[in-house]
Design a protein around this motif. Structure first.
Motif, PDB file in Angstrom:
ATOM      1  N   SER A 198      43.649  39.908  53.481  1.00  0.00           N
ATOM      2  CA  SER A 198      43.181  38.631  52.935  1.00  0.00           C
ATOM      3  C   SER A 198      42.194  37.962  53.878  1.00  0.00           C
ATOM      4  CB  SER A 198      44.363  37.716  52.647  1.00  0.00           C
ATOM      5  OG  SER A 198      44.844  37.160  53.832  1.00  0.00           O
ATOM      6  N   VAL A 199      42.356  38.205  55.193  1.00  0.00           N
ATOM      7  CA  VAL A 199      41.387  37.633  56.143  1.00  0.00           C
ATOM      8  C   VAL A 199      40.014  38.280  55.949  1.00  0.00           C
ATOM      9  CG1 VAL A 199      40.788  37.550  58.585  1.00  0.00           C
ATOM     10  CG2 VAL A 199      43.074  36.928  57.850  1.00  0.00           C
ATOM     11  N   LEU A 200      40.034  39.591  55.594  1.00  0.00           N
ATOM     12  CA  LEU A 200      38.768  40.329  55.522  1.00  0.00           C
ATOM     13  C   LEU A 200      38.032  40.129  54.195  1.00  0.00           C
ATOM     14  CD1 LEU A 200      39.738  43.712  57.215  1.00  0.00           C
ATOM     15  CD2 LEU A 200      38.398  41.841  58.151  1.00  0.00           C
ATOM     16  N   VAL A 201      38.684  39.490  53.218  1.00  0.00           N
ATOM     17  CA  VAL A 201      38.041  39.410  51.894  1.00  0.00           C
ATOM     18  C   VAL A 201      36.750  38.593  51.952  1.00  0.00           C
ATOM     19  CG1 VAL A 201      38.303  38.576  49.546  1.00  0.00           C
ATOM     20  CG2 VAL A 201      40.167  39.762  50.618  1.00  0.00           C
ATOM     21  N   ARG A 215      44.688  37.026  44.832  1.00  0.00           N
ATOM     22  CA  ARG A 215      45.533  35.953  45.371  1.00  0.00           C
ATOM     23  C   ARG A 215      44.775  35.115  46.398  1.00  0.00           C
ATOM     24  NH1 ARG A 215      50.824  39.634  45.912  1.00  0.00           N
ATOM     25  NH2 ARG A 215      51.678  39.250  43.847  1.00  0.00           N
ATOM     26  N   THR A 216      43.938  35.800  47.200  1.00  0.00           N
ATOM     27  CA  THR A 216      43.173  35.046  48.181  1.00  0.00           C
ATOM     28  C   THR A 216      42.211  34.083  47.495  1.00  0.00           C
ATOM     29  OG1 THR A 216      43.265  37.028  49.534  1.00  0.00           O
ATOM     30  CG2 THR A 216      41.794  35.289  50.274  1.00  0.00           C
ATOM     31  N   ALA A 217      41.670  34.531  46.362  1.00  0.00           N
ATOM     32  CA  ALA A 217      40.646  33.716  45.709  1.00  0.00           C
ATOM     33  C   ALA A 217      41.241  32.555  44.923  1.00  0.00           C
ATOM     34  CB  ALA A 217      39.804  34.597  44.782  1.00  0.00           C
ATOM     35  N   VAL A 218      42.556  32.621  44.606  1.00  0.00           N
ATOM     36  CA  VAL A 218      43.136  31.631  43.679  1.00  0.00           C
ATOM     37  C   VAL A 218      42.977  30.202  44.199  1.00  0.00           C
ATOM     38  CG1 VAL A 218      45.318  30.736  42.823  1.00  0.00           C
ATOM     39  CG2 VAL A 218      44.729  33.106  42.438  1.00  0.00           C
ATOM     40  N   VAL A 269      53.310  38.551  49.787  1.00  0.00           N
ATOM     41  CA  VAL A 269      52.884  37.776  48.619  1.00  0.00           C
ATOM     42  C   VAL A 269      52.180  36.487  49.052  1.00  0.00           C
ATOM     43  CG1 VAL A 269      53.693  36.477  46.629  1.00  0.00           C
ATOM     44  CG2 VAL A 269      54.639  38.714  47.100  1.00  0.00           C
ATOM     45  N   LEU A 270      52.768  35.840  50.069  1.00  0.00           N
ATOM     46  CA  LEU A 270      52.244  34.523  50.446  1.00  0.00           C
ATOM     47  C   LEU A 270      51.005  34.597  51.330  1.00  0.00           C
ATOM     48  CD1 LEU A 270      55.131  32.055  51.131  1.00  0.00           C
ATOM     49  CD2 LEU A 270      53.646  32.272  49.177  1.00  0.00           C
ATOM     50  N   ALA A 271      50.917  35.684  52.126  1.00  0.00           N
ATOM     51  CA  ALA A 271      49.818  35.760  53.088  1.00  0.00           C
ATOM     52  C   ALA A 271      48.451  35.581  52.436  1.00  0.00           C
ATOM     53  CB  ALA A 271      49.885  37.072  53.847  1.00  0.00           C
ATOM     54  N   PRO A 272      48.185  36.257  51.299  1.00  0.00           N
ATOM     55  CA  PRO A 272      46.866  36.055  50.689  1.00  0.00           C
ATOM     56  C   PRO A 272      46.615  34.601  50.293  1.00  0.00           C
ATOM     57  CG  PRO A 272      47.935  37.959  49.748  1.00  0.00           C
ATOM     58  CD  PRO A 272      48.954  37.278  50.584  1.00  0.00           C
ATOM     59  N   PHE A 273      47.661  33.923  49.768  1.00  0.00           N
ATOM     60  CA  PHE A 273      47.466  32.508  49.424  1.00  0.00           C
ATOM     61  C   PHE A 273      47.143  31.701  50.674  1.00  0.00           C
ATOM     62  CE2 PHE A 273      50.259  33.907  45.896  1.00  0.00           C
ATOM     63  CZ  PHE A 273      49.387  33.631  44.863  1.00  0.00           C
TER      64      PHE A 273
END
Lengths: 482, 539
Positions: free
Chosen positions: B72-75, B152-155, B336-340
């Motif tokens: 998620s950090v790299l997105v 999830r990162t983008a939400v 699950v939570l990390a991307p958020f």
């Protein structure tokens, strides 16, 4: 025999791309450049496995008479006997499925000129038994790799690796057990040494009547001699599921190592005519040929119907089979479960046990509370241990083989000590390794070994880097000198 | 590893992987230098490597949570890379190539621009393919996980961007700052609705809107209280049951009161429409009417109801989330939570830097645009920046970048899931096809023919060595010594490529396919002959 592989589809797509871009941009050079991908298509189309290709294989097992757990070096040499160069020869040796490769790889890929050869070297971890190699498989491709020919080679040389546990020399000839032979008891009967006299009772043997006394006093008196009993050595192998753990992948498990050591000792004892029984704890009925005894133990007494040696080897085979079943049953979850400190699970079992025992306090449970000789309390004993204790003959000495990965052998040893059985413990150290989990289990094991020694048992800590013979010889000889 | 089975968990062999990476990077770098678009290409290459990193981290099985955090950090960098490699390249090229001296030059310049942009994007794609080929990380399952992580990162940034932009738009429309037209009408309607609910006319009673707000507030309060574990937290004693009964009864009363008030709203609406305030006053008597008027028209009470609704929904949501969390394993929660959390981090970053960067970025884009376009762009961008503010634009831009990255990952997933590209050799296939494309488009530019042919051979070599290494890794594994055979194979491929390139130079040199002199047909015949050969070969 040779099979085509279509692997230049990318060149085709590339050619089409060049044509389209060339037409789009009106760039004639790009049309000319299609020669590059088309050259590859042609190259792939004409490539064939050389028709006269011929390979010869020879396998050598370089380690003679390996012991269980020892690395066996194997060398497979494949020679190009044909007159064409083979640019891509892939070889896979048929390693027996039961054995694990611990070093090197039984596979190779090499380019071989005519007469050239390649040697594949690898090491297997030996297990008890004879294991046959499958024939090596060779796969040949031309330089363009667009055809594959696969063949099974007949390997000359060694076709199997044999790891026999019992060797001809007697490793334990100089090791003595404390009461090998006979044990003088404190009861009268037939024997050599005078014990007491008593009134004649009808049925006493005539030879034991004290005739001189009869001559003097006219009373019939029977002389009693100190009875001598043969000492029974009971070899207890702890093969419960918990003990089926291994320090490294492919290495024999704790249960198997215990069985190896027990087999060595049984063999050695047989040569010195000590009467030895063998007991295995924790096996399932379908692990052993002939099933379990009614009390869920596998107990082999000497003598009897003359099939002792056969039955004993069945027990040791059964332990190996149990471990193999265990591994195949739980291949997926094995790794996770094995790293888990086994004591947790056993502690759970121990606490769950009392309410589940539907039998009311019985003589057996009374037995448990008999205080030990030094006044200490006998620890809690589970069902298996209780049945084992119930079946031990009164004059036995016990040798327990267990990796000590949980508290069961400790409580068993303490119960044995409380009942006055001389006990020797042989413990293969399966907790070597640098992992955090292994270090923790290793510390727990050290504590258990210490508490066993405190309970009065003799402990042989078997470091797996040295053969069991050395460990047994050194420890037994040293410990029983006194 | 037993018997003759394939190697467990195969990875491509080292020598072939090295050949693939070297050939890809060298070819891509050479062609990009020839296209002369260095900075966007470098940024794009960074994005390609991070995209490979996203996929790789999503495939971690033992440290799923950590992999999810890393992915998620790299997105965001992936999105930056994509924008740089596409829009950035086109902008830079447009700034350099335009304006052209005459209209006749426009088509040629457009083709040159397209070709250069294609060279850059192809090179970036090749870098991505080569990076994933090193570990063979591309497969449909991993890409599915990566897509989930990216979504999830983008939400959070996406929702926040919509919220911020929506409220900014509302404020703008209601402020009547816009010129006359549809915007004013919309603004009036919106203002009417909000004042009806929050700032009612103090001269008359407003029963229906009050009933709706009060009912909603009661129901929301019920949801909030119901969600809280009050009864579970009360001490166990003799009187405990009594407490519980009372609390439950209170909750029930809240619920029913809310329902009744909401149900009364239509009746109130009918009364409101049918009965004028004067008659109502006569019916109720002036004392009661004043009370009703004071209660229903009071903005403070409306505001209280609004906050009650917000708090009730928030409490219910938080408690629901906590209940879900305690039932999951820590690793699962982490993954699950990390991307958020990563999305929240992106938002924080946008808040921190957007004041500085948004205007600079807009100015840079305007600077790149040639001639009149620059002025027009600034004219269009300035009111947008004035209305929405830098922060909103920054968050929206971040959301757009994340969205782009999500699209890229899910497109890859779709390609693999449909079996269009084989998962086993996906990395090298992408790298090789991208290089082919790059070489073909480079052929349109003023690049030396030898370089183009070298790039073509490099593209084939990447595919050949990559496929060879993957197969070898499956059949023999990384542990065995395979270097010599791999080098022999690669040398053979290079030699054939050399022959092909020689033939191509020969054809090009004798002018057999020179369009200006006519005999293009000869080249086409050569192509057709080759295709015939191909058909024979495939048969």
């Amino acid at each position: 025999m040779s099979e085509r592989v279509g692997r230049w589809g990318v060149a085709l797509v590339g050619a089409l791309t060049l044509v389209s871009v060339g037409l789009l941009a009106a760039e004639p050079f790009l049309l000319a450049a299609t020669a590059v991908p088309l050259a590859y298509v042609l190259y792939g189309a004409v490539a064939r496995v050389p028709p006269g290709a011929s390979l010869r294989a020879e396998r050598t097992v370089e380690t003679d008479n390996p012991t269980p757990g020892e690395a066996v070096d194997v060398a497979l040499t494949v020679t190009n006997d044909g007159d064409a160069a083979l640019t891509d020869v892939r070889i896979v040796d048929g390693v027996p499925g039961e054995l694990t490769v611990v070093d090197g790889s039984p596979r190779a890929c090499e380019s071989l000129r005519p007469g050239d050869s390649v040697t594949v070297r690898y090491s297997l971890l030996a297990k008890r038994g004879t294991f046959a190699f499958d024939d090596p498989v060779a796969r040949v491709r031309p330089l363009a790799a667009t055809a594959v020919a696969t063949a099974t080679l007949d390997a000359e040389g060694d076709a199997s690796v044999t790891c026999a546990n019992v060797v001809s020399e007697v490793p334990l000839a100089d090791a003595t057990l404390p009461r090998a032979g006979t044990l003088p008891t404190d009861s009268g009967g037939s024997g050599l040494e005078f014990h007491a006299t008593r009134n004649y009772q009808s049925g006493d043997p005539v030879s034991r009547i004290d005739w001189r006394r009869f001559a003097k006093t006219n009373e019939l008196t029977t002389v009693q001699y100190r009875e001598e009993q043969a000492v029974r050595t009971v070899l207890v192998v702890d093969a419960r599921t918990v003990t089926r753990v291994t320090p490294d992948a492919g290495y024999p498990t704790g249960a198997e190592l215990g069985a190896y050591a027990a087999e060595r000792l049984f063999d050695a004892l047989g040569r010195t005519s000590v009467v030895a029984s063998v007991v295995a704890v924790g096996l399932d009925a379908d692990d052993v040929v002939g099933g379990l005894d009614p009390d869920d133990l596998v107990w082999v007494d000497p003598g009897g119907d003359g099939g002792t040696a056969v039955r004993v080897s069945q027990v040791f085979d059964g332990i190996q089979a149990a471990v193999a079943n265990d591994v195949s049953d739980a291949a997926g979850r094995a790794s996770g479960e094995r790293e888990r400190p086994a004591s947790r699970r056993d502690a759970d079992v121990a606490t769950d046990e009392p309410p589940n025992t539907d039998a009311p306090p019985s003589p057996e449970t009374d037995d448990e509370t008999v205080p030990a000789a030094d006044g200490g309390e006998t620890p809690h004993v589970d069902d298996a241990a209780r049945r084992l204790l119930a079946r031990l003959p009164p004059t036995a000495q016990v040798v327990l083989f267990s990796p000590f990965v949980d508290d069961w052998p400790v409580t068993l040893t303490q119960s044995l000590a409380a009942r006055g059985y001389p006990t020797t413990v042989v413990s293969p150290d399966v907790t070597r390794g640098d992992g955090l989990g292994q270090s923790v289990v290793g510390l727990e094991r050290d504590l258990r070994v210490q508490s066993v020694e405190l309970a009065g048992a003799t402990c042989i800590d078997w470091n797996l880097d040295e053969p069991i013979d050395i460990a047994l010889r050194a420890s037994l000889a040293d410990l029983f000198k006194a | 590893m037993t018997g003759h089975d394939a190697v467990d968990d195969p990875e491509p062999t080292r020598t072939s992987t090295l050949v693939v990476v070297l050939a890809s990077v060298l070819t891509a770098a050479t062609l990009v230098r020839a296209a002369d678009v260095v900075w966007p290409a470098l940024l794009g290459a960074m994005g390609a490597v991070t995209l490979a990193g996203v996929v790789w981290a999503s495939g971690w099985e033992r440290h799923e949570a950590a992999g999810s955090v890393l992915a998620s950090v790299l997105v965001l960098p992936v999105g930056v890379g994509i924008v740089a490699a596409t829009a950035g390249t086109v902008l830079v090229l447009a700034g350099g190539l335009f304006p052209v001296p005459s209209a006749a030059d426009v088509p040629g310049t457009v083709i040159a621009l397209t070709a250069r942009a294609a060279v850059v994007t192809g090179a970036v794609a090749a870098v991505f393919g080569a990076t994933t080929a090193t570990r063979g990380v591309l497969d449909a399952d991993t890409l599915e996980d990566a897509t989930t992580t990216a979504v999830r990162t983008a939400v959070v940034p996406f929702c926040l961007a919509i919220l911020l932009a929506g409220s900014a738009a509302l404020q703008f429309l209601e402020s009547n700052a816009a010129g006359p037209g549809i915007q004013t009408v919309v603004g009036d309607v919106l203002r009417g609705i909000t004042s009806l609910f929050f700032q009612p006319d103090p001269l008359g009673p407003h029963l229906p809107t009050f009933a709706v707000m009060a009912g909603a507030a009661l129901l929301a309060a019920h949801r909030g209280v119901h969600a809280l574990p009050i009864t579970e937290l009360l001490p166990e004693n003799e009187t405990g049951d009594d407490y519980r009964e009372r609390i439950e009864a209170g909750q029930r009363r809240l619920f029913w009161a809310g329902l009744v008030v909401v149900a009364a709203a239509p009746i109130a609406a009918i009364v409101h429409l049918a009965v004028p305030p004067r008659q109502l006053r006569a019916a109720l008597g002036s004392g009661l009417y004043d009370v009703v008027l004071a209660v229903t028209a009071n903005p403070a009470l409306r505001s209280l109801a609004w906050w009650l609704i917000l708090c009730g929904v928030a409490v219910a949501g938080v408690v629901w989330l906590l209940r879900r969390l305690v039932q999951s394993s820590p690793d699962r929660i982490g993954s699950v939570l990390a991307p958020f959390a990563g999305g929240v981090g992106v938002v924080a970053l946008a808040f921190a830097v957007s004041d500085n960067t948004v205007f600079k970025s807009v100015a840079w884009v305007a600077d790149q645009l040639p001639g009149k376009f620059s002025v027009q762009f600034m004219d269009a961008a300035t009111p947008v920046m004035n209305v929405y503010g830098f922060t909103t634009i920054g968050v929206a831009a971040a959301a757009a970048l994340l969205f782009l990255a999500t699209v890229a990952v899910s497109a890859l997933w779709a390609v693999l899931a449909t079996g269009y590209v084989e998962g086993r050799t996906a990395g090298v296939t992408i790298a090789s096809l991208a290089l082919f494309n790059t070489a073909a488009f480079a052929g349109v530019l003023d690049v030396s023919n030898v370089l183009v042919l070298g790039a073509l051979v490099g593209a084939v070599l990447v595919w050949d060595a990559g496929e060879f290494g993957v197969t070898l890794g499956q059949e023999v594994g990384r542990l065995a010594n395979t270097r010599r055979a791999e080098l022999v194979h690669a040398t053979g491929t290079l030699a054939v490529g050399g022959v092909g390139a020689g033939v191509a130079l020969l054809i090009g040199g004798v002018g057999a396919v020179d369009a200006s002199t006519g005999p293009v047909a000869l080249g086409l015949v050569a192509v057709l002959g080759g295709l015939l050969l191909l058909v024979v070969a495939l048969r």
